[in-house]
Scaffold this motif. Structure first.
Motif, PDB file in Angstrom:
ATOM      1  N   LYS A 199       0.885  -1.312   0.026  1.00 22.36           N
ATOM      2  CA  LYS A 199       0.071  -0.121   0.114  1.00 22.36           C
ATOM      3  C   LYS A 199       0.700   1.329  -0.078  1.00 22.36           C
ATOM      4  N   ASN A 200       2.078   1.024  -0.146  1.00 27.46           N
ATOM      5  CA  ASN A 200       3.058   2.192  -0.127  1.00 27.46           C
ATOM      6  C   ASN A 200       2.732   3.197   1.351  1.00 27.46           C
ATOM      7  N   THR A 201       2.446   2.655   2.342  1.00 26.03           N
ATOM      8  CA  THR A 201       2.649   3.349   3.672  1.00 26.03           C
ATOM      9  C   THR A 201       3.215   2.968   4.951  1.00 26.03           C
ATOM     10  N   VAL A 202       3.434   3.869   5.589  1.00 22.93           N
ATOM     11  CA  VAL A 202       3.987   3.586   6.825  1.00 22.93           C
ATOM     12  C   VAL A 202       3.558   4.330   7.914  1.00 22.93           C
ATOM     13  N   ASP A 203       3.219   3.693   9.087  1.00 28.02           N
ATOM     14  CA  ASP A 203       2.443   3.940  10.135  1.00 28.02           C
ATOM     15  C   ASP A 203       3.303   4.143  11.507  1.00 28.02           C
ATOM     16  N   LEU A 204       3.021   5.216  12.231  1.00 27.96           N
ATOM     17  CA  LEU A 204       3.449   5.440  13.342  1.00 27.96           C
ATOM     18  C   LEU A 204       2.345   5.326  14.697  1.00 27.96           C
ATOM     19  N   GLN A 205       2.308   4.100  15.129  1.00 27.23           N
ATOM     20  CA  GLN A 205       1.548   3.982  16.439  1.00 27.23           C
ATOM     21  C   GLN A 205       2.255   4.405  17.752  1.00 27.23           C
ATOM     22  N   MET A 206       1.414   5.485  18.249  1.00 30.26           N
ATOM     23  CA  MET A 206       1.967   6.045  19.491  1.00 30.26           C
ATOM     24  C   MET A 206       0.966   5.763  20.716  1.00 30.26           C
ATOM     25  N   HIS A 207       1.444   5.217  21.774  1.00 28.58           N
ATOM     26  CA  HIS A 207       0.830   4.907  22.924  1.00 28.58           C
ATOM     27  C   HIS A 207       1.226   5.857  24.114  1.00 28.58           C
ATOM     28  N   SER A 208       0.581   5.855  25.418  1.00 26.34           N
ATOM     29  CA  SER A 208       1.077   6.620  26.419  1.00 26.34           C
ATOM     30  C   SER A 208       1.543   7.911  26.351  1.00 26.34           C
ATOM     31  N   LEU A 209       0.947   8.736  25.244  1.00 23.94           N
ATOM     32  CA  LEU A 209       1.244   9.891  25.048  1.00 23.94           C
ATOM     33  C   LEU A 209       1.351  10.864  26.307  1.00 23.94           C
ATOM     34  N   LYS A 210       2.450  11.689  26.203  1.00 23.39           N
ATOM     35  CA  LYS A 210       2.977  12.788  27.030  1.00 23.39           C
ATOM     36  C   LYS A 210       2.827  14.189  26.630  1.00 23.39           C
ATOM     37  N   PRO A 211       2.556  15.088  27.492  1.00 32.85           N
ATOM     38  CA  PRO A 211       2.642  16.476  26.894  1.00 32.85           C
ATOM     39  C   PRO A 211       3.871  16.788  26.040  1.00 32.85           C
ATOM     40  N   GLU A 212       5.090  16.153  26.445  1.00 34.50           N
ATOM     41  CA  GLU A 212       6.589  16.364  25.838  1.00 34.50           C
ATOM     42  C   GLU A 212       6.549  15.767  24.500  1.00 34.50           C
ATOM     43  N   ASP A 213       5.569  14.939  24.081  1.00 35.12           N
ATOM     44  CA  ASP A 213       5.474  14.404  22.609  1.00 35.12           C
ATOM     45  C   ASP A 213       4.880  15.212  21.711  1.00 35.12           C
ATOM     46  N   THR A 214       4.318  16.461  22.254  1.00 38.59           N
ATOM     47  CA  THR A 214       3.574  17.684  21.249  1.00 38.59           C
ATOM     48  C   THR A 214       4.772  18.034  20.533  1.00 38.59           C
ATOM     49  N   ALA A 215       4.362  17.867  18.947  1.00 43.25           N
ATOM     50  CA  ALA A 215       5.447  18.180  18.048  1.00 43.25           C
ATOM     51  C   ALA A 215       4.620  18.227  16.556  1.00 43.25           C
ATOM     52  N   VAL A 216       5.432  18.676  15.712  1.00 40.57           N
ATOM     53  CA  VAL A 216       4.897  18.427  14.392  1.00 40.57           C
ATOM     54  C   VAL A 216       5.928  16.962  14.058  1.00 40.57           C
ATOM     55  N   TYR A 217       4.942  15.985  13.547  1.00 41.30           N
ATOM     56  CA  TYR A 217       5.882  14.950  13.057  1.00 41.30           C
ATOM     57  C   TYR A 217       6.022  14.539  11.523  1.00 41.30           C
ATOM     58  N   TYR A 218       6.907  14.030  11.189  1.00 39.95           N
ATOM     59  CA  TYR A 218       7.413  13.961   9.691  1.00 39.95           C
ATOM     60  C   TYR A 218       7.886  12.647   9.449  1.00 39.95           C
ATOM     61  N   CYS A 219       7.506  12.109   8.274  1.00 37.70           N
ATOM     62  CA  CYS A 219       8.186  10.952   7.619  1.00 37.70           C
ATOM     63  C   CYS A 219       9.293  11.355   6.718  1.00 37.70           C
ATOM     64  N   ASN A 220      10.127  10.549   6.523  1.00 38.60           N
ATOM     65  CA  ASN A 220      11.177  10.456   5.791  1.00 38.60           C
ATOM     66  C   ASN A 220      11.733   9.223   5.040  1.00 38.60           C
ATOM     67  N   ALA A 221      12.052   9.193   3.928  1.00 39.34           N
ATOM     68  CA  ALA A 221      12.375   8.232   2.895  1.00 39.34           C
ATOM     69  C   ALA A 221      13.758   8.218   2.545  1.00 39.34           C
ATOM     70  N   VAL A 222      14.657   7.245   2.857  1.00 41.02           N
ATOM     71  CA  VAL A 222      15.944   7.398   2.421  1.00 41.02           C
ATOM     72  C   VAL A 222      16.448   6.216   1.477  1.00 41.02           C
ATOM     73  N   LEU A 223      17.013   6.468   0.745  1.00 42.37           N
ATOM     74  CA  LEU A 223      17.898   5.276  -0.052  1.00 42.37           C
ATOM     75  C   LEU A 223      19.240   5.806  -0.476  1.00 42.37           C
ATOM     76  N   GLY A 224      20.300   5.481   0.087  1.00 43.59           N
ATOM     77  CA  GLY A 224      21.500   6.033  -0.134  1.00 43.59           C
ATOM     78  C   GLY A 224      21.377   7.726  -0.240  1.00 43.59           C
ATOM     79  N   PRO A 225      21.981   8.127  -0.971  1.00 44.07           N
ATOM     80  CA  PRO A 225      21.934   9.706  -0.804  1.00 44.07           C
ATOM     81  C   PRO A 225      20.481  10.518  -1.294  1.00 44.07           C
ATOM     82  N   ARG A 226      19.528   9.712  -1.513  1.00 46.27           N
ATOM     83  CA  ARG A 226      18.218  10.030  -1.855  1.00 46.27           C
ATOM     84  C   ARG A 226      17.433  10.454  -0.520  1.00 46.27           C
TER      85      ARG A 226
END
Length: 115
Positions: free
Chosen positions: A75-102
């Protein structure tokens, strides 16, 4: 090339949230995938990664045991499951794809943990 994150929002401490990143325009199954976050006034932080096959993941101590990364190469998807969240987890979350220099980045999705 596109990486589009979704699933962010408001959640109370102790709650759970699942973020998703949809990839297009490149051969997703050959890229290692990572999740980063950037909190207010903080530098961007690596919070986990998964190899191209999905066979292995890794997390820093700050989220280990609370966050999990899954990918679906069909499906060309990657998920991030987060539990027990804390106030310090507040942020902008980004996904990143890497292959060698790309490397490709998504635009981010906001997660706010508040009481």
């Amino acid at each position: 090339v596109q990486l589009v994150e979704s699933g962010g929002g408001l959640v109370q401490p102790g709650g759970s949230l699942r973020l998703s990143c949809a990839a297009s325009g490149f051969t997703f199954s050959t890229y290692d995938m990572y999740w980063y976050r950037q909190g207010p006034g903080k530098e961007r932080e690596l919070i986990g990664g998964i190899v191209s096959s999905g066979a292995s993941t890794g997390y820093p101590n700050s989220v280990k045991g609370r966050f999990s990364i899954y990918r679906d190469n069909a499906k060309n998807t990657v998920d991030l499951q987060m539990h027990s969240l804390k106030p310090e987890d507040t942020a902008v979350y980004y996904c990143n794809a890497v292959l060698g220099p790309r490397a490709y980045w998504g635009q981010g999705t906001q997660v706010t943990v508040f009481s």
